[in-house]
Design an enzyme around this catalytic site. Sequence first.
Site, PDB file in Angstrom:
ATOM      1  N   VAL A 110     -16.205  17.913 -53.958  1.00  5.09           N
ATOM      2  CA  VAL A 110     -15.101  17.910 -52.987  1.00  5.09           C
ATOM      3  C   VAL A 110     -14.348  19.232 -53.015  1.00  5.09           C
ATOM      4  CG1 VAL A 110     -14.840  15.399 -53.048  1.00  5.09           C
ATOM      5  CG2 VAL A 110     -13.534  16.796 -54.666  1.00  5.09           C
ATOM      6  N   HIS A 126     -18.477  13.206 -49.961  1.00  2.99           N
ATOM      7  CA  HIS A 126     -17.277  12.524 -50.461  1.00  2.99           C
ATOM      8  C   HIS A 126     -15.976  13.158 -49.979  1.00  2.99           C
ATOM      9  CE1 HIS A 126     -20.018  11.058 -53.960  1.00  2.99           C
ATOM     10  NE2 HIS A 126     -20.096  10.270 -52.912  1.00  2.99           N
ATOM     11  N   CYS A 134      -3.319  10.854 -43.877  1.00  4.74           N
ATOM     12  CA  CYS A 134      -2.367   9.750 -43.775  1.00  4.74           C
ATOM     13  C   CYS A 134      -3.152   8.479 -43.501  1.00  4.74           C
ATOM     14  CB  CYS A 134      -1.339   9.977 -42.677  1.00  4.74           C
ATOM     15  SG  CYS A 134      -0.299   8.522 -42.386  1.00  4.74           S
TER      16      CYS A 134
END
EC number: 2.3.1.286
Length: 276
Positions: A110, A126, A134
């Site tokens: 990531v 991922h 959000c």
Amino acid sequence: MTSAQTQSQEKNEGLQHFVARHRRLFVLTGAGCSTDSGIPDYRDIEGGWKRAQPVTYQAFMGEALTRQRYWARSLIGWRRFGKALPNLTHHALARLEQRDKLTLLLTQNVDGLHQQAGNQAVVDLHGRLDMVRCMGCERRSPRHELQQALLTLNPAWAPLDAGDAPDGDADLDGHDFNTFNVPFCEDCGGILKPDVVFFGENVPRDRVARAMQALEAADAMLVVGSSLMVFSGYRFAHAAAKAGKPIAAVNLGRTRADPLLSLKVERPCADALAFL
């Protein structure tokens, strides 16, 4: 030269031949690619956890204290994770794309370091830690903006330091996380979460579909720095084997796909790929 050294050299030469004779490679990478960039990995050579398992999606979404602990540790860990640079492994894999040898680079990492090194055909299986999502309105924002908000809300935590843990985490313990202030979404007041797939959370279907399509177009698969213990990555090795595509792996220690491999090189990633 000992028999072990001879065998290691033969396997390394075998990797060069594997890459040379397959025109279109599907590459899957894991944490072992980024350890030379100062980002710790999760697993030992047997594929077991080196530390407590990462936070789950269910705990993060369901428990305010879990979110406080996560973001407090991330406040510390991001300072170094956010400045990590590509290493020789990333640059070697970028060379493969420059030579038009890749159908896709699928990474379980990531950190975005493959893109920094120059790879463009990348799927971040991922997600990416440099973005924040959000969970209410789906607004995305840069992680560095949240870092400033965390520091503003928690000035007493700014001087703290701790050892690095995988994926921007830090081994910050012995503190009262109940006192840590976590910001909410500026637009809707929703829960903010790093834009990565947590344990217990599903990988978006479009990413899996795009990767499977690239795997179908490839004539071989190369695994670099992954034990494939997590099913989200292992499924691609299983699919490659089922389709009769040869699989080579560069990894220190056991992988879940060991019975499926045509070739395995147990050397540090940068050493094994130095020929590129």
